[in-house]
Design an enzyme around this catalytic site. Structure first.
Site, PDB file in Angstrom:
ATOM      1  N   ASP A  33      40.310  37.976  33.809  1.00 38.64           N
ATOM      2  CA  ASP A  33      39.578  36.800  33.320  1.00 38.64           C
ATOM      3  C   ASP A  33      38.090  36.931  33.648  1.00 38.64           C
ATOM      4  O   ASP A  33      37.277  36.094  33.265  1.00 38.64           O
ATOM      5  CB  ASP A  33      40.174  35.494  33.865  1.00 38.64           C
ATOM      6  CG  ASP A  33      40.038  35.360  35.369  1.00 38.64           C
ATOM      7  OD1 ASP A  33      39.639  36.340  36.034  1.00 38.64           O
ATOM      8  OD2 ASP A  33      40.343  34.264  35.893  1.00 38.64           O
ATOM      9  N   SER A  34      37.723  38.033  34.314  1.00 38.92           N
ATOM     10  CA  SER A  34      36.303  38.351  34.523  1.00 38.92           C
ATOM     11  C   SER A  34      35.615  38.573  33.183  1.00 38.92           C
ATOM     12  O   SER A  34      34.386  38.617  33.119  1.00 38.92           O
ATOM     13  CB  SER A  34      36.157  39.597  35.407  1.00 38.92           C
ATOM     14  OG  SER A  34      36.926  40.669  34.887  1.00 38.92           O
ATOM     15  N   ASP A  60      45.827  38.901  33.131  1.00 45.39           N
ATOM     16  CA  ASP A  60      45.359  37.954  34.143  1.00 45.39           C
ATOM     17  C   ASP A  60      45.524  36.523  33.629  1.00 45.39           C
ATOM     18  O   ASP A  60      44.887  36.140  32.641  1.00 45.39           O
ATOM     19  CB  ASP A  60      43.869  38.251  34.383  1.00 45.39           C
ATOM     20  CG  ASP A  60      43.381  37.778  35.727  1.00 45.39           C
ATOM     21  OD1 ASP A  60      44.199  37.294  36.531  1.00 45.39           O
ATOM     22  OD2 ASP A  60      42.165  37.913  35.982  1.00 45.39           O
ATOM     23  N   LYS A  83      49.029  38.724  36.377  1.00 40.19           N
ATOM     24  CA  LYS A  83      48.404  38.465  37.687  1.00 40.19           C
ATOM     25  C   LYS A  83      48.169  36.962  37.826  1.00 40.19           C
ATOM     26  O   LYS A  83      47.733  36.304  36.889  1.00 40.19           O
ATOM     27  CB  LYS A  83      47.078  39.212  37.836  1.00 40.19           C
ATOM     28  CG  LYS A  83      46.394  38.926  39.182  1.00 40.19           C
ATOM     29  CD  LYS A  83      45.283  39.893  39.480  1.00 40.19           C
ATOM     30  CE  LYS A  83      43.986  39.565  38.811  1.00 40.19           C
ATOM     31  NZ  LYS A  83      43.403  38.245  39.162  1.00 40.19           N
ATOM     32  N   GLU A 116      46.411  34.140  40.515  1.00 38.22           N
ATOM     33  CA  GLU A 116      45.596  33.909  41.709  1.00 38.22           C
ATOM     34  C   GLU A 116      46.296  32.897  42.604  1.00 38.22           C
ATOM     35  O   GLU A 116      46.821  31.885  42.133  1.00 38.22           O
ATOM     36  CB  GLU A 116      44.210  33.374  41.317  1.00 38.22           C
ATOM     37  CG  GLU A 116      43.299  34.448  40.786  1.00 38.22           C
ATOM     38  CD  GLU A 116      41.879  33.965  40.531  1.00 38.22           C
ATOM     39  OE1 GLU A 116      41.448  32.941  41.099  1.00 38.22           O
ATOM     40  OE2 GLU A 116      41.186  34.635  39.734  1.00 38.22           O
ATOM     41  N   GLU A 149      40.836  40.374  47.469  1.00 37.62           N
ATOM     42  CA  GLU A 149      39.425  40.346  47.053  1.00 37.62           C
ATOM     43  C   GLU A 149      38.522  39.870  48.193  1.00 37.62           C
ATOM     44  O   GLU A 149      38.729  38.789  48.751  1.00 37.62           O
ATOM     45  CB  GLU A 149      39.255  39.453  45.810  1.00 37.62           C
ATOM     46  CG  GLU A 149      37.830  39.468  45.282  1.00 37.62           C
ATOM     47  CD  GLU A 149      37.693  39.014  43.836  1.00 37.62           C
ATOM     48  OE1 GLU A 149      38.711  38.793  43.147  1.00 37.62           O
ATOM     49  OE2 GLU A 149      36.531  38.890  43.394  1.00 37.62           O
TER      50      GLU A 149
HETATM   51  O1  KIV Z   1      39.416  39.166  36.514  1.00 36.71           O
HETATM   52  C1  KIV Z   1      39.280  40.208  37.160  1.00 36.71           C
HETATM   53  O2  KIV Z   1      38.604  41.148  36.731  1.00 36.71           O
HETATM   54  C2  KIV Z   1      39.960  40.298  38.447  1.00 36.71           C
HETATM   55  C3  KIV Z   1      39.674  41.492  39.274  1.00 36.71           C
HETATM   56  C4  KIV Z   1      38.356  41.354  39.899  1.00 36.71           C
HETATM   57  C5  KIV Z   1      40.726  41.746  40.273  1.00 36.71           C
HETATM   58  O3  KIV Z   1      40.681  39.431  38.802  1.00 36.71           O
END
Ligand code: KIV
Length: 259
Positions: free
Chosen positions: A43-44, A82, A111, A113, A177
């Site tokens: 989600d980055s 994510d 993934k 969080e 992280e």
């Molecule tokens: O969204 C992302 O890129 C991440 C990584 C930094 C682990 O969660």
């Protein structure tokens, strides 16, 4: 979903370091898939690609569209999706959204969080046969201040308990992280699933970076980022040369024209 790939990733623990990067498009994935064990559609993308101020406003549909593009060239790596903010607030939402994503993208895992309260969500998804990667430490969806994690005694205990809880809930790996070196080392030795560090030292079982940071295109370079190339500088140079050629009528020349 490939459960064989998941098994392979779990087997890396203490044997070989896991190589992981983020991808948002097919062009990068084509390269990354040759070298990475895990590709994360992170989600980055919100901050690195769309220039948003944080990751909280990226929509599920946008994430799915990027994942569809990434999936096109993911062959050998494990493809992790994510889960964006607000898509796994409870077991019902998480289950509904994961099923919807799987219909649209054949990703291998998801993934999630950690916010200290969503172990039951992980447990339920794992029970349904969905491979889950946890994420602890600095979790951008739930923490506003970007800083190292694991400074105070209580915080250290919470991190260790969270990691153990996520393992017990059935996750196959955990992203750490910005976790302090000693704590990342401790967590890695205390759990049996691979830890994947981002700003969390060499003691993790693997490493992940945001690809845009590694290539110098994001403009956000915290101390844990190593820029392997300054692509921004190279692109700038190429665009400047193009501008000069156009102005001086050097481009297009005969070779670039249909005669
Ligand atoms: O969204 C992302 O890129 C991440 C990584 C930094 C682990 O969660």
């Amino acid at each position: 979903m490939s459960l064989n790939k998941i098994k392979k990733i779990k087997n890396f623990k203490s044997k070989k370091k896991l190589v992981c990067l983020t991808a948002y498009s097919k062009s990068f994935t084509k390269i990354l898939d040759q070298y990475c064990d895990i590709i994360l559609v992170g989600d980055s993308v919100a901050t690195a690609f769309y220039g948003m101020k944080n990751t909280k406003n990226i929509s599920l549909e946008t994430m799915i569209n990027h994942a569809i593009s990434v999936k096109k060239y993911t062959n050998k790596s494990l493809l992790v999706f994510d889960m964006p903010f607000n898509t796994y607030n409870n077991i019902r939402d998480a289950t509904k959204n994961v099923k919807y994503i799987l219909k649209r993208v054949k990703c291998d895992a998801f993934k999630i969080e950690s916010n200290g309260r969503n172990l039951s969500v992980i447990k339920k998804l794992v029970k349904l046969g969905i491979p889950i990667m946890g994420h602890i430490g600095y979790t951008p969806q739930f923490k506003s201040k970007f800083k190292a994690q694991g400074l105070k005694e209580k915080e250290i205990k919470n991190l260790i308990d969270e990691a153990k809880g996520i393992e017990e809930a059935g996750a196959f790996s955990i992203v750490l992280e910005c976790v302090r070196e000693t704590i990342a080392k401790k967590i890695t030795s205390k759990i049996n699933i691979p830890t994947i560090g981002i700003g969390s030292s060499k003691y993790c079982d693997g490493q992940i970076l945001v690809t845009d940071d590694l290539i110098g295109m994001s403009g956000f370079y915290p101390k844990f980022v190593k820029k392997y190339i300054n692509l921004q500088k190279l692109v700038k140079n190429a665009v400047k040369r193009y501008r000069d050629d156009v102005r001086k009528k050097k481009f297009p020349n005969r070779l670039n024209s249909y005669n």
